[in-house]
Scaffold this active site. Structure first.
Site, PDB file in Angstrom:
ATOM      1  N   LYS A  61      19.263  84.017  74.183  1.00  0.00           N
ATOM      2  CA  LYS A  61      20.164  84.093  74.131  1.00  0.00           C
ATOM      3  C   LYS A  61      20.906  83.992  75.971  1.00  0.00           C
ATOM      4  CE  LYS A  61      19.206  88.740  74.969  1.00  0.00           C
ATOM      5  NZ  LYS A  61      19.524  88.967  76.551  1.00  0.00           N
ATOM      6  N   THR A  62      20.034  84.272  76.823  1.00  0.00           N
ATOM      7  CA  THR A  62      20.515  84.250  78.246  1.00  0.00           C
ATOM      8  C   THR A  62      21.198  82.346  78.425  1.00  0.00           C
ATOM      9  OG1 THR A  62      18.382  85.943  78.670  1.00  0.00           O
ATOM     10  CG2 THR A  62      19.271  84.392  80.318  1.00  0.00           C
ATOM     11  N   ASP A  72      26.014  91.518  77.030  1.00  0.00           N
ATOM     12  CA  ASP A  72      24.631  91.272  76.420  1.00  0.00           C
ATOM     13  C   ASP A  72      24.092  92.568  76.004  1.00  0.00           C
ATOM     14  OD1 ASP A  72      22.318  90.038  76.509  1.00  0.00           O
ATOM     15  OD2 ASP A  72      22.157  89.936  78.171  1.00  0.00           O
ATOM     16  N   GLU A  73      23.116  92.114  75.144  1.00  0.00           N
ATOM     17  CA  GLU A  73      22.589  93.316  74.213  1.00  0.00           C
ATOM     18  C   GLU A  73      23.098  94.275  74.089  1.00  0.00           C
ATOM     19  OE1 GLU A  73      18.994  92.585  74.606  1.00  0.00           O
ATOM     20  OE2 GLU A  73      18.514  92.547  75.532  1.00  0.00           O
ATOM     21  N   GLN A  97      16.364  94.161  67.603  1.00  0.00           N
ATOM     22  CA  GLN A  97      15.696  94.765  68.354  1.00  0.00           C
ATOM     23  C   GLN A  97      16.054  95.688  68.749  1.00  0.00           C
ATOM     24  OE1 GLN A  97      13.861  91.660  70.794  1.00  0.00           O
ATOM     25  NE2 GLN A  97      15.140  90.655  69.636  1.00  0.00           N
ATOM     26  N   ARG A 131       6.675  89.786  70.771  1.00  0.00           N
ATOM     27  CA  ARG A 131       6.478  89.087  72.537  1.00  0.00           C
ATOM     28  C   ARG A 131       5.493  88.405  73.158  1.00  0.00           C
ATOM     29  NH1 ARG A 131      11.006  90.156  73.359  1.00  0.00           N
ATOM     30  NH2 ARG A 131      10.986  90.032  71.251  1.00  0.00           N
TER      31      ARG A 131
END
Length: 693
Positions: A33-34, A217-218, A248, A620
Site C-alpha cells: 500500500k505504501t 492513509d490507514e 486490520q 506479521r
C-alpha cells in the site's frame, strides 16, 4: 506506461492511474500500500492532474508522512517540498495557528496532551462536592467526554450511570478551563477546525480551493471527527482517495470507527473500489491460515490474500500446547533459540501477545538467558516526566501558557509551594471578577498574576524566586541559540540545553527522585537525547526562535518513542498485538491463544475486532509462525485451567501443525547433536567437580 506504474501489478497500477473522483483502495496486509500511495502521489503531480501545493496527504504518523514525501521527492525533485503531508492533528494545528483569531484562540496557544488533560480534570474534580469523587478515574471520564464531544452530546443518556452524570457536570467546566488557559487538547485539534468551518464558511472554501486532491492513509483507523473533516475538505470536488483495510481495524477502543471504511462507497457516490489482494510478505502457508481466520467475520469487504506467484509454499504454521504458562515462557525462549540457529537474526524475530503482563514474564526469561530484546508498548520517551518538564520550560519561554508554567514554577524546587500557587490563582480570579467589562478572552491569567506577585500578597522572599524564574525564561531562547554569547567550538543548542538544566539544579532534582547512580544516569541520558533531537530539528529549520517554537509543537505532536533507540544491537522484538500493526518479521511467536486472553475477557467486548487483532498478528510473519497456548495459567498465585481460544477452534485442521505435547519431534541428526552436547556438558561438570575436590 508511466514510470510510476512500472513494476506494479495490475490492481496497483489501476489505483495509481485513477486521479478523478472518490476512490477506495482496499489494501490487504503486505500488499504494497505504501508503494501505491507514493506512486499515486507522483503520478498525479507528473501527469498534471494537480500541483504539489494542491495535494494533501493525511497519515496517522509523522514517520509515514516523512517517508512518503521523501520517496516522492527522490523521483520528482524539489517540487515535492510543496506537497502537504502530515497527521490529522498536525493538519488541525496548522489550520488553527493560521486562523487563531477566527477560532477564538491566542496567537501562540498551547497544546495539552493526555496527561496534562488528566491533571486539569483531576483539579476540576477536586472542587466538586461529591462524596465518591475520589473513586472516579480521570482517564475514563476523559474518554466519555471525548466521545460526547465527537457527536456534539452534552448530557448523560443514562442517569443511573455515575460516570455519565459526572461527565455531564465536568464537560462544560473542562472546556471553559481550556479556553481560559489558552490551550487546545488533542480532541480540540480536530473539533475546532470543524467549528471554524461551520462559523466561517469562507475559510472552508479557501481550504477546499487549496487542496484539490486529498488522500488518507490507514483509513480504517479514522474516527467520526476525522471522517467529517475529510468530507468537509472534498465536498466540492470529490477528489478523495483513501487507503486502508477493514480487516486490520483494531483500534475501536480508542475511537476508530470501522464503519467509515465499510460504508465509504455509500458515503461517496460513484466511488471506485480497487482491491489489493496480492501479498508480497508472507508464505502461502501463512496466508492460507490468515484467510481462514478472517473469513469468519461477516461485516467486512470481501477480499482474499493471494501469495506472490514466485513464493515458495513455506513451512506450515505450528501450534504448541503447554501444561502451564511457566513452561510456555521457557519454550518461547527455546523457539527464539531455534530461529537463531536457523540464521534468523534477533531483530527479525518477534514475540506477540495480547496483554502487557505476558510481556513482563517473558522479559525476565530473556534476561536470564542473555537474549537481547526490545519491548514496544511501554511508556514512550515523550510521556516521561523529565521530558515533559523540559518541554514545559521551552514552551513557557517561547509561547507561555498556564499549564506549562504551573508545571515548572517549582521544578526544581524554588520554595514556591502549593499555597503560593493557589494564592496566585485566587488573585487572578479576583481580578477577573472585578473587571467584568473586559472583552471576551481578555482576562488576567495565572502568568500575569505571578508577575504581579506583590499585588497578590506573596512574601518578598518567595516573590524574588518568581522574578528569577521569569528572568531565566526570558533569556533561555537566546542562550540555547548562542545569541550574544562567545562561540564555543562544537557546542550545539542541545548541549547548551543540557548545561542549562544542570545549572538550574534539574540534575540534582532528578538525583533526589532516584535510588542510585545508574537510575540517575538513565534519566539524565534522556535529557541528552532530547538535546540531540532538538539539534537535528534545528539543522533542518535553522537556529531561530521560530524553529524552536516549531520544535516544541512537533514534540508535543510526536509519534511516541519514534527514533529513540540509540543502541544498534539487534534485539528480539516484544510487542503487544496492537503495537505490531504495520511491522513484519521473518519469524513470529504469538503467545497465549486462550479464552480470556484472545479474545480478552475485559478488553475484548467486540469479538470481531479481537479476531481482526489475531489476523493482524498472524500476517506479521513472513517465513515462520509459531502459536502457543497453555492448559493452565496462574491467576492470583494459583494455577487454574484455561480453555483454548475460540479462534483456534475455528481453524481448519489441515492449516496448522499441532504439537499437543508441547515439543517438536526431533530428527535423527538433531537427536545425535543434542546427545553429544549433553555428554560434553556432563564431562565438563564431572571434571570441574574433580578439580574442586
Amino acid at each position: 506506461m508511466s514510470r510510476w506504474t512500472q513494476g506494479l501489478n495490475p490492481e496497483q497500477a489501476e489505483a495509481v492511474q485513477h486521479t478523478r473522483g472518490p476512490l477506495l483502495i482496499l489494501a490487504g496486509a503486505g500488499s504494497g500500500k505504501t508503494t501505491v500511495l507514493v506512486s499515486r502521489t507522483g503520478h498525479i503531480l507528473e501527469s498534471g492532474a494537480a500541483k504539489a501545493k494542491d495535494l494533501c496527504v493525511l497519515t496517522f504518523t509523522n514517520k509515514a508522512a516523512r517517508e512518503l514525501k521523501h520517496r516522492v521527492g527522490v523521483k520528482i525533485g524539489a517540487q515535492a517540498k510543496d506537497l502537504w503531508t502530515g497527521t490529522f492533528h498536525s493538519f488541525g494545528l496548522q489550520l488553527l495557528r493560521r486562523f487563531h483569531k477566527e477560532a477564538g484562540l491566542p496567537s501562540h496557544f498551547g497544546i495539552v496532551d493526555s496527561s496534562d488533560a488528566d491533571g486539569i480534570l483531576k483539579e476540576l474534580l477536586s472542587n466538586i462536592r461529591n462524596s465518591a469523587k475520589e473513586t472516579f478515574k480521570a482517564d475514563k471520564l476523559l474518554s466519555i467526554m471525548g466521545a460526547w464531544r465527537e457527536v456534539g452530546r452534552k448530557k448523560a443518556q443514562n442517569p443511573s450511570d455515575e460516570y455519565e452524570v459526572m461527565a455531564e457536570v465536568l464537560l462544560p467546566k473542562y472546556l471553559r478551563r481550556l479556553e481560559s488557559l489558552g490551550v487546545v487538547d488533542f480532541e480540540g485539534l480536530l473539533l475546532k477546525p470543524l467549528e471554524l468551518f461551520k462559523s466561517h464558511p469562507e475559510i472552508l472554501a479557501r481550504m477546499q480551493e487549496a487542496f484539490q486532491h486529498v488522500m488518507v492513509d490507514e483509513f480504517q483507523d479514522t474516527n467520526r471527527t476525522q471522517f467529517r473533516l475529510v468530507q468537509a475538505l472534498v465536498m466540492n470536488h470529490m477528489n478523495i482517495a483513501v487507503v486502508g483495510d477493514d480487516d486490520q481495524s483494531i483500534y475501536g477502543w480508542r475511537g476508530a470507527c470501522v464503519s467509515n471504511i465499510l460504508d465509504f462507497p455509500k458515503s461517496f457516490q460513484q466511488c471506485r473500489v480497487i482491491r489489493l489482494e496480492r501479498n508480497y510478505r508472507s508464505t502461502p502457508a501463512i496466508l492460507s491460515l490468515a484467510n481462514n481466520i478472517i473469513e469468519k467475520n461477516t461485516a467486512r469487504h470481501g477480499k482474499v490474500l493471494r501469495p506472490d506467484p514466485q513464493a515458495q509454499a513455506g513451512a506450515k504454521p505450528e501450534l504448541f500446547v503447554y501444561d502451564n504458562d511457566d513452561i510456555e515462557i521457557e519454550e518461547v525462549v527455546s523457539h527464539i533459540r531455534h530461529f537463531r540457529d536457523q540464521e534468523i537474526p534477533n531483530d527479525q524475530i518477534a514475540v506477540l501477545y495480547r496483554s502487557n503482563g505476558q510481556g513482563g514474564l517473558l522479559e525476565g526469561a530473556l534476561r536470564q538467558n542473555n537474549i537481547p530484546y526490545s519491548i514496544t508498548g511501554g511508556m514512550g520517551f515523550f510521556d516521561r516526566k523529565e521530558t515533559k518538564d523540559v518541554l514545559a520550560y521551552l514552551r513557557t519561554a517561547l509561547n507561555p501558557n498556564e499549564v506549562s508554567f504551573r508545571r515548572i514554577i517549582n521544578t526544581p524546587s524554588r520554595g514556591i509551594g502549593d499555597g503560593t500557587v493557589e494564592r496566585l490563582a485566587e488573585f487572578a480570579a479576583e481580578k477577573n471578577a472585578a473587571a467584568q467589562h473586559l472583552p471576551k478572552g481578555k482576562s488576567l491569567g495565572f502568568l500575569s498574576a505571578a508577575r504581579d506577585w506583590r499585588g497578590a500578597g506573596i512574601a518578598e522572599k518567595i516573590g524574588v524566586h518568581i522574578d528569577e524564574l521569569f528572568s531565566l525564561l526570558a533569556g533561555l531562547p537566546d542562550e540555547l541559540l548562542g545569541n550574544g554569547q562567545p562561540a564555543v567550538p562544537g557546542e550545539s543548542a542541545g548541549v547548551r540545553l543540557v548545561k542549562f538544566l544542570d545549572r538550574i539544579g534539574y540534575r540534582a532534582h532528578l538525583r533526589a527522585a532516584v535510588k542510585d547512580d545508574a537510575a540517575l544516569a538513565k534519566r539524565w541520558m534522556a535529557m541528552e537525547i532530547l538535546g540531540r533531537i532538538m539539534d537535528g530539528f534545528l539543522e533542518r529549520g535553522g537556529a531561530t526562535r521560530e524553529s524552536l517554537r516549531e520544535f516544541v509543537d512537533a514534540m508535543e505532536l510526536r509519534d511516541p518513542g519514534e527514533g529513540l533507540d540509540r543502541d544498534q544491537t539487534p534485539k528480539v522484538q516484544l510487542l503487544t498485538l496492537h503495537a505490531c500493526k504495520g511491522l513484519e518479521f521473518r519469524a513470529v511467536v504469538l503467545m497465549g491463544l486462550e479464552e480470556d486472553l484472545l479474545p480478552h475477557r475485559t478488553l475484548g467486548e467486540d469479538v470481531a475486532e479481537e479476531r481482526r487483532l489475531f489476523y493482524v498478528g498472524v500476517t506479521r510473519a513472513r517465513e515462520r509462525l509459531v502459536l502457543t497456548r497453555a492448559r493452565a495459567r496462574k491467576r492470583f498465585g494459583r494455577l487454574a485451567p484455561v480453555t483454548p481460544s475460540r479462534f483456534l477452534e475455528d481453524i481448519r485442521p489441515d492449516l496448522l501443525e499441532r504439537f499437543e505435547s508441547g515439543f517438536r519431534p526431533v530428527g535423527e541428526e538433531q537427536r545425535k547433536t543434542l546427545l553429544s552436547d549433553l555428554f560434553k556438558k556432563l564431562e565438563v561438570s564431572i571434571a570441574t567437580q574433580k578439580v574442586e575436590r
